[in-house]
Each structure stands twice: as structure tokens, then as C-alpha cells.
Design a protein around this motif. Structure first.
Motif: not given
Ligand SMILES: [Zn+2]
Length: 271
Positions: A172, A175, A178, A206, A235-236, A238
């Protein structure tokens, strides 16, 4: 490792089944990280009145006292009306007339600890020093920004330490940073105010998404009903090293921070 969303998914799944149950027996396996701190027989006859959570501790509130359950590195809780015989990695089973809860924990870093109440030792020691709950109204933007600005270590390490806010574990952390456009290695006190505000919002978003997705199924986590979480497919950054950033197309980079993998887009994420 089960993180806050997985523990919350466990809590939501178990609470509706076990609340109102009166303990008929307790069965212990091999020693866990900490001892139960009471005679298991003293728990027989007590009723589970609610199931709460603080950080990664599940709190089984009894009509007298409280059981604190931590899933450690590899633990999972299972609920069933009737459980099969305990296996070699089943170290705590609580039987009620409504069904049973069992802690399965191959690495035995988990624990089940009894306290006379959450404001009594050993609960006070276990819960001391935990940051604010990110999904509670206490997670205030102004206070969060102020606390981050008082830290001189990297922003990711501050999140992982859990003293400012609990529950932002390794997946997390990549994420949320980011989403906020913050490079994970930036010193927390040097991150721009606007980005820290974005980070506050990203943490709540998130973690809410992760709970709604049933958590992340990594290694052997699954919800107490056996269902798998699917946050890891959402996940974008990770786990996406070398794949194009969803915003700019540059490859996602992976590096180690405190021996934990960090993923980021060096183009989109700044100080
Ligand atoms: Zn990018």
C-alpha cells in the motif's frame, strides 16, 4: 504478510458469525509469538460481544475481558460451523455453540493474547505507539501533514513505521505514494504541502479500495470463508517493475528500501 486491509476483511467476515457465541472450549497448538496469558479454561463460558480492530490487532471483546489476535507474518483465521481436526499449523481454536474460529499460522509469528480489557496490560503494551486509524474520522489532514513534516526519514519509511498512521504496509505504501506523486525516497519533511495533502487522501482511498476488494492474496492469506482477495490485481505500480507507468508510459522501477521492495515511476513521482 497480512496488512490492515486483510485484517479488516477478516474482522468483517468473522464478526457476523461469532458475535453472541459463548466459548465452549479452547484448543492450543504449538507456542505462538506470545503466550495466551491466561488459563484457557478460564475463558470457557465467556461470550463474544463484538469484534473490533486496532491496527493489525483483531479485538474479540468478551463479556469479561478481551482476546487480541495478531496474524503475524503468515497467519489466517478461519471460521466454520464445524472445523476439521487441527493440523500441524493450527495453533489456536476457539469453539462456540455458533461455530469455531481457528488461527492457522505456519511461521508462528502470530499471537492470541488475553487481557482483562483493552485499557489493561498486556493490551496497553501491545497497542501502545500505534498511529491514527486511517479509515476513522480521527485521520485528520492537518494533523497528518504536521506529523509528516516532523519526520526527517524517507516518506516511505515513515508510512511503514506506523507511528503517524497505521496500516500502510509495503504494498500500500508504493501505491499511495504513486497516487500522490511523491518519490518514496523523498525525506518526509521536504515533501511539498500539496503532495502531502494528496497523500492523506490517497491513503484513505487505497485502503478503502483494498478492503472492498477483499484484501490482497499474497502467500497464504485468504478470508475466513476461504475466498481470495484480488487487490493485488488492481495495483498501479506494486509488482509492475519494467511495465509502462499507467500515466506516462515510462517503465516502473523497483528498488529496495530497508530491504523491502519499493515500486515507483521516477518520472511521475517527485519530492
Ligand atoms: Zn509515470
Amino acid at each position: 504478510m497480512p496488512e490492515l486491509p486483510e485484517v479488516e476483511v477478516t474482522r468483517q467476515s468473522v464478526a457476523g458469525q461469532i458475535v453472541g457465541g459463548t466459548i465452549q472450549s479452547i484448543h492450543l497448538g504449538k507456542p505462538l509469538r506470545w503466550p495466551l496469558q491466561t488459563d484457557p479454561l478460564s475463558l470457557v463460558g465467556k461470550t463474544i460481544v463484538s469484534v473490533g480492530r486496532r491496527g493489525k490487532y483483531l479485538l474479540f471483546h468478551l463479556d469479561a475481558g478481551c482476546l487480541l489476535v495478531h496474524l503475524g507474518m503468515s497467519g489466517s483465521l478461519r471460521f466454520a460451523r464445524q472445523l476439521p481436526e487441527a493440523g500441524p499449523h493450527d495453533h489456536f481454536t476457539l469453539v462456540t455453540q455458533q461455530g469455531s474460529i481457528r488461527l492457522h499460522d505456519p511461521r508462528r509469528f502470530g499471537a492470541v493474547v488475553y487481557a482483562p480489557g483493552v485499557d489493561h496490560p498486556p493490551a496497553t503494551q501491545l497497542l501502545a505507539g500505534l498511529g491514527v486509524e486511517p479509515l476513522s474520522p480521527d485521520f485528520d489532514q492537518t494533523r497528518f501533514v504536521k506529523a509528516m513534516r516532523g519526520k526527517r526519514t524517507s516518506v516511505k519509511q515513515v508510512l511503514l513505521a506506523g507511528k503517524v498512521v497505521v496500516g500502510v504496509g509495503n504494498i500500500y505504501a508504493s501505491e499511495v505514494l504513486y497516487l500522490a506523486g511523491i518519490h518514496p525516497a523523498s525525506r518526509a519533511d521536504r515533501v511539498a504541502l500539496t503532495r502531502l495533502r494528496k497523500l492523506h487522501a490517497a491513503i484513505r482511498l487505497v485502503l478503502q479500495e483494498a478492503v472492498a476488494a477483499g484484501g490482497s492474496t499474497l502467500r497464504d492469506f485468504s478470508a475466513p470463508d476461504g475466498s481470495a482477495g484480488h487487490f493485488q490485481t488492481m495495483t498501479k505500480v506494486y509488482g509492475r517493475a519494467g511495465l509502462p507507468c499507467l500515466a506516462c508510459g515510462q517503465p516502473v522501477t523497483r528498488f529496495l528500501q530497508g530491504q523491502r521492495a519499493t515500486y515507483c515511476c521516477a518520472n511521475c513521482q517527485r519530492g
